[in-house]
Scaffold this motif. Structure first.
Motif, mmCIF file in Angstrom:
data_model
loop_
_atom_site.group_PDB
_atom_site.id
_atom_site.type_symbol
_atom_site.label_atom_id
_atom_site.label_comp_id
_atom_site.label_asym_id
_atom_site.label_seq_id
_atom_site.Cartn_x
_atom_site.Cartn_y
_atom_site.Cartn_z
ATOM 1 N N ALA A 161 0.845 -1.191 0.000
ATOM 2 C CA ALA A 161 0.000 0.000 0.000
ATOM 3 C C ALA A 161 0.881 1.241 0.000
ATOM 4 O O ALA A 161 1.916 1.284 0.654
ATOM 5 N N LYS A 162 0.443 2.257 -0.724
ATOM 6 C CA LYS A 162 1.206 3.501 -0.820
ATOM 7 C C LYS A 162 0.813 4.506 0.252
ATOM 8 O O LYS A 162 1.547 5.453 0.505
ATOM 9 N N MET A 188 -8.346 0.017 2.332
ATOM 10 C CA MET A 188 -9.088 -0.692 1.303
ATOM 11 C C MET A 188 -8.635 -2.152 1.220
ATOM 12 O O MET A 188 -9.457 -3.060 1.121
ATOM 13 N N GLN A 189 -7.325 -2.392 1.277
ATOM 14 C CA GLN A 189 -6.810 -3.761 1.232
ATOM 15 C C GLN A 189 -7.333 -4.586 2.406
ATOM 16 O O GLN A 189 -7.756 -5.730 2.237
#
Length: 175
Positions: free
Chosen positions: A136-137, A144-145
């Motif tokens: 994830a950034k 969301m993940q």
């Protein structure tokens, strides 16, 4: 062994699940009966509990979704109902609303919805495989993940529990 084969067949069915993106949803406003029919049709293959008009009315009453305009629901409300239907078994509706608001604060609602559905579809299409998610950034992407992982884990758990039909042994109370 037959139960495990049945489970792997279910996983294979999930590989073919296709969920609508924003642009795939109706371009016109829908009445309540149309909303419930559409949401239940879309989520039916996942085995998610059906949505009822009473549930949607409750979401409106508690300001989880915007009220319909002249008894008609727009795409934004429809996507909210779809996401709530997927996430409400694990989270309280106000938590789901907060999550949706957080993710859409950093992205347009259309893009955020499409990203969520794309991520969910990707995970379903790779069930049974060792899959490494991209890092994830940011926190919204991580949220969301985690939400997608929760939905997939719940679907898997419920399917496995329905397949394991062993009666529970009663434990006698000792005095």
């Amino acid at each position: 062994m037959a139960d495990f084969n049945q489970y792997t067949r279910w996983e294979t069915q999930m590989h073919g699940v296709k969920l609508p993106r924003w642009d795939d949803l109706p371009k016109f406003d829908l009445y309540m009966d149309q909303v419930t029919a559409l949401v239940n049709e879309v989520l039916g293959p996942l085995g998610v509990d059906t949505i009822t008009p009473a549930m949607i009315n409750n979401y409106v009453k508690h300001k989880v979704i915007l009220a319909p305009v002249k008894k008609k629901y727009q795409t934004m409300q429809l996507t909210d109902i779809l996401m709530i239907s997927l996430l409400k078994p694990m989270f309280q509706t106000d938590t789901v609303r907060t999550g949706i608001d957080q993710i859409t604060a950093g992205d347009y609602p259309k893009q955020a919805y499409d990203n969520f559905i794309g991520s969910l579809e990707d995970r379903l299409h790779h069930l049974g495989e060792d899959q490494v998610q991209p890092a994830a950034k940011n926190l919204n992407e991580k949220l969301m993940q985690v939400a997608v992982d929760a939905v997939v884990a719940r679907l898997q758990s419920e399917k496995l529990l329905t397949m394991i039909k062993r009666p529970l042994r009663k434990v006698e109370k000792t005095k």
